[in-house]
Enzyme design. Structure first.
Site, PDB file in Angstrom:
ATOM      1  N   ASP A  16       0.881  -1.165   0.000  1.00 12.00           N
ATOM      2  CA  ASP A  16       0.000   0.000   0.000  1.00 12.00           C
ATOM      3  C   ASP A  16       0.920   1.217   0.000  1.00 12.00           C
ATOM      4  O   ASP A  16       1.588   1.491   0.988  1.00 12.00           O
ATOM      5  CB  ASP A  16      -0.907  -0.011   1.232  1.00 12.00           C
ATOM      6  N   ASP A  17       0.942   1.977  -1.090  1.00 13.32           N
ATOM      7  CA  ASP A  17       1.931   3.033  -1.244  1.00 13.32           C
ATOM      8  C   ASP A  17       1.318   4.230  -1.943  1.00 13.32           C
ATOM      9  O   ASP A  17       0.252   4.121  -2.548  1.00 13.32           O
ATOM     10  CB  ASP A  17       3.101   2.485  -2.062  1.00 13.32           C
ATOM     11  N   ASP A  18       1.991   5.385  -1.878  1.00 15.30           N
ATOM     12  CA  ASP A  18       1.499   6.591  -2.538  1.00 15.30           C
ATOM     13  C   ASP A  18       2.236   6.860  -3.849  1.00 15.30           C
ATOM     14  O   ASP A  18       2.214   7.965  -4.355  1.00 15.30           O
ATOM     15  CB  ASP A  18       1.606   7.805  -1.609  1.00 15.30           C
ATOM     16  N   GLU A 105      16.402   7.093   3.780  1.00 15.97           N
ATOM     17  CA  GLU A 105      16.924   6.085   2.855  1.00 15.97           C
ATOM     18  C   GLU A 105      18.385   5.770   3.150  1.00 15.97           C
ATOM     19  O   GLU A 105      18.768   4.596   3.258  1.00 15.97           O
ATOM     20  CB  GLU A 105      16.786   6.561   1.393  1.00 15.97           C
ATOM     21  N   HIS A 136       6.219   9.317  -8.463  1.00  9.44           N
ATOM     22  CA  HIS A 136       5.536   9.875  -7.290  1.00  9.44           C
ATOM     23  C   HIS A 136       4.169  10.358  -7.751  1.00  9.44           C
ATOM     24  O   HIS A 136       4.055  11.068  -8.733  1.00  9.44           O
ATOM     25  CB  HIS A 136       6.325  11.058  -6.713  1.00  9.44           C
ATOM     26  N   THR A 137       3.146  10.007  -7.021  1.00 10.66           N
ATOM     27  CA  THR A 137       1.799  10.438  -7.393  1.00 10.66           C
ATOM     28  C   THR A 137       1.312  11.597  -6.535  1.00 10.66           C
ATOM     29  O   THR A 137       0.292  12.180  -6.835  1.00 10.66           O
ATOM     30  CB  THR A 137       0.804   9.259  -7.286  1.00 10.66           C
TER      31      THR A 137
END
Length: 157
Positions: A16-18, A105, A136-137
């Site tokens: 589940d990611d953006d 990171e 990236h959204t």
């Protein structure tokens, strides 16, 4: 705690990611990661893309706009770690990591005892055009002159 969960539930994990991922990222890259794989990410850090700098199949640095001095100047969506490495190390996201000092990171990859030489670059073959497979959204709209941007061989529509 998330890494502890991964170690204990490797076979039950869902995502589940953006970010937006092309399925080829998983089929062509992530499934082939032996230790730590890296690739380009679109619309990150105020730029159309950020990418590892790859020469002769080895990561030698980074093409990024934000905090270029980071040892691992990469976005979270730009790498994958093998489950074997996670299971067999004490890698963690620690509170000692400050954003200006390297971002999470770098702290995470350092905690796994990784070096640039350990990174497997994906999508950097010389015989075909490079494609971005993750974006990236939730990026902020950034205006830039496309004629002045070095896309490092990647196709940006």
């Amino acid at each position: 705690m998330a890494l502890k969960f991964i170690r204990e539930h490797c076979d039950e994990i869902t995502n589940d990611d953006d970010n937006s991922y092309d399925t080829r990222l998983f089929n062509d890259y992530i499934r082939k990661v032996k230790k730590a794989g890296v690739w380009a990410v679109g619309l990150v850090g105020g730029a159309p893309l950020e990418t590892p700098n790859v020469k002769d199949g080895k990561v030698i640095g980074w093409h990024v706009t934000w905090n270029k001095e980071r040892k691992f100047a990469i976005d979270m969506a730009g790498f994958a770690i093998s489950l074997d490495l996670i299971k067999n190390t004490e890698g963690h996201f620690g509170t000692e990591c400050k954003m200006g000092a390297g971002a999470p990171e770098t702290c995470f990859l350092d905690s796994l005892k990784l070096e640039l030489k350990d990174l497997e670059p994906f999508g950097f073959t010389q015989d075909k055009k490079r494609e971005l497979l993750v974006w990236h959204t939730q990026s902020v709209a950034v205006k830039y002159d496309k004629r002045k941007i070095d896309l490092h061989g990647f196709i940006i529509e």
